[in-house]
Design a protein around this motif. Sequence first.
Motif, short mmCIF file in Angstrom:
data_model
loop_
_atom_site.label_atom_id
_atom_site.label_comp_id
_atom_site.label_asym_id
_atom_site.label_seq_id
_atom_site.Cartn_x
_atom_site.Cartn_y
_atom_site.Cartn_z
N GLY A 63 0.84 -1.19 0.00
CA GLY A 63 0.00 0.00 0.00
C GLY A 63 0.88 1.25 0.00
N PHE A 64 0.32 2.34 0.47
CA PHE A 64 1.06 3.60 0.44
C PHE A 64 0.49 4.57 1.48
CE2 PHE A 64 -2.36 3.70 -2.62
CZ PHE A 64 -2.96 4.92 -2.46
N GLU A 65 1.34 5.50 1.89
CA GLU A 65 0.94 6.61 2.77
C GLU A 65 0.92 7.88 1.93
OE1 GLU A 65 2.65 5.28 7.11
OE2 GLU A 65 3.98 6.38 5.78
N THR A 66 0.10 8.84 2.31
CA THR A 66 0.03 10.12 1.61
C THR A 66 0.40 11.24 2.56
OG1 THR A 66 -2.31 10.40 2.14
CG2 THR A 66 -1.80 9.31 0.06
N PHE A 73 1.75 13.65 -2.29
CA PHE A 73 2.97 12.87 -2.22
C PHE A 73 2.70 11.51 -1.58
CE2 PHE A 73 4.37 17.38 -1.80
CZ PHE A 73 5.00 17.47 -3.03
N ASN A 74 3.47 10.51 -2.01
CA ASN A 74 3.29 9.15 -1.51
C ASN A 74 4.58 8.57 -0.96
OD1 ASN A 74 1.10 8.33 -4.30
ND2 ASN A 74 0.58 9.22 -2.33
N THR A 75 4.43 7.74 0.06
CA THR A 75 5.51 6.88 0.55
C THR A 75 4.99 5.44 0.43
OG1 THR A 75 6.29 8.54 2.10
CG2 THR A 75 6.97 6.29 2.50
N LEU A 76 5.75 4.56 -0.20
CA LEU A 76 5.31 3.18 -0.40
C LEU A 76 5.49 2.37 0.89
CD1 LEU A 76 6.82 2.35 -3.91
CD2 LEU A 76 4.71 3.56 -3.32
N VAL A 77 4.58 1.43 1.11
CA VAL A 77 4.70 0.46 2.18
C VAL A 77 4.98 -0.89 1.50
CG1 VAL A 77 3.58 -0.68 4.12
CG2 VAL A 77 3.10 1.73 3.64
N ILE A 78 6.20 -1.45 1.73
CA ILE A 78 6.57 -2.70 1.07
C ILE A 78 6.71 -3.81 2.12
CG2 ILE A 78 7.67 -1.58 -0.91
CD1 ILE A 78 10.36 -1.98 0.45
N GLU A 79 6.50 -5.05 1.66
CA GLU A 79 6.57 -6.20 2.56
C GLU A 79 7.68 -7.16 2.10
OE1 GLU A 79 3.44 -9.24 4.63
OE2 GLU A 79 3.32 -9.01 2.45
N PHE A 80 8.53 -7.54 3.04
CA PHE A 80 9.58 -8.51 2.74
C PHE A 80 9.00 -9.93 2.84
CE2 PHE A 80 11.73 -4.69 4.08
CZ PHE A 80 12.81 -4.60 3.20
N GLN A 81 9.80 -10.89 2.38
CA GLN A 81 9.34 -12.28 2.38
C GLN A 81 9.13 -12.82 3.80
OE1 GLN A 81 12.49 -13.87 -0.07
NE2 GLN A 81 11.15 -13.98 -1.87
N ASP A 82 9.78 -12.16 4.78
CA ASP A 82 9.57 -12.62 6.16
C ASP A 82 8.37 -11.94 6.82
OD1 ASP A 82 10.51 -10.07 6.47
OD2 ASP A 82 12.31 -10.60 7.62
N GLY A 83 7.63 -11.12 6.01
CA GLY A 83 6.42 -10.49 6.52
C GLY A 83 6.63 -9.12 7.14
N LYS A 84 7.87 -8.66 7.26
CA LYS A 84 8.12 -7.35 7.87
C LYS A 84 7.85 -6.24 6.85
CE LYS A 84 11.33 -8.71 11.47
NZ LYS A 84 12.59 -8.40 12.17
#
Length: 264
Positions: A63-66, A73-84
Amino acid sequence: MAILRSQIEQSEVTQYIPPKGDYQTFRDEDHFKEKLKEWGLPAAKREFWYKERKLQRQVTIKGFETYGNTDEFNTLVIEFQDGKLTCIHPAFLKEMQSSSFGKESLIQMDEKDSGGATTEEVTKQTAAPVEAQKKEKAPAKPAREPKAKKEKAPKLELPVDKVHFTASVKQFALVYNPFNEENDEVVVLENVQIVQENPLDLGLAWCSHSKTLKKFELAPGDVLEFDGKVAAKKLGKGKDAAEEFIVEEAVLYKINNPSKIVKK
């Protein structure tokens, strides 16, 4: 077991910047592709590379923050393979997808300029909302104080009729007369006062050095009493007998037809 150990090692070197509270998710697949296009990321991809100095990992965009005055403006929310989860600037994630990242990337050039900052530190800086940076503006310059206007001397109400004066001779001067194209000799007077119930001080005044005045053989410093009329007429530029420019102060008044002159 080997995969689990690798994830633990990666987690220990990665500095996470988790989202603050709730963040926006994608409404549907079309919305997801639309946002990827806006961020300059390939719309056909579901997974992206997160690259650090010594390793790279695959992540998905959750997802993303505004932020910004209008949430532009946006900041991305990314997920690693370990769920973090961690936050990252879209341009920084886009840069990580380049094959040259880690070699001659713009991010590494920024690291050199910043004295060798790590990828994680750059991530932390780029993920910080621009809104917070705007609050740290330099203090506004104090407004210039308006220049104080010079106060003009109040305009004197000059008597129309002939009055009695006291004055002293300041100097003699030659003033150019454009009518006869010659220099006229004048007398500059100082400490000029109109003697009446409420005495009126004029300061400086001038008058023609007439034949009548020449009979008194006046010299600078002589004190005089006389009758005459006064008019508001400024003395023009001229020179004194020594060919020097006269009078530092403006001479604003002319005395006409002085009579009953007494030299003290």
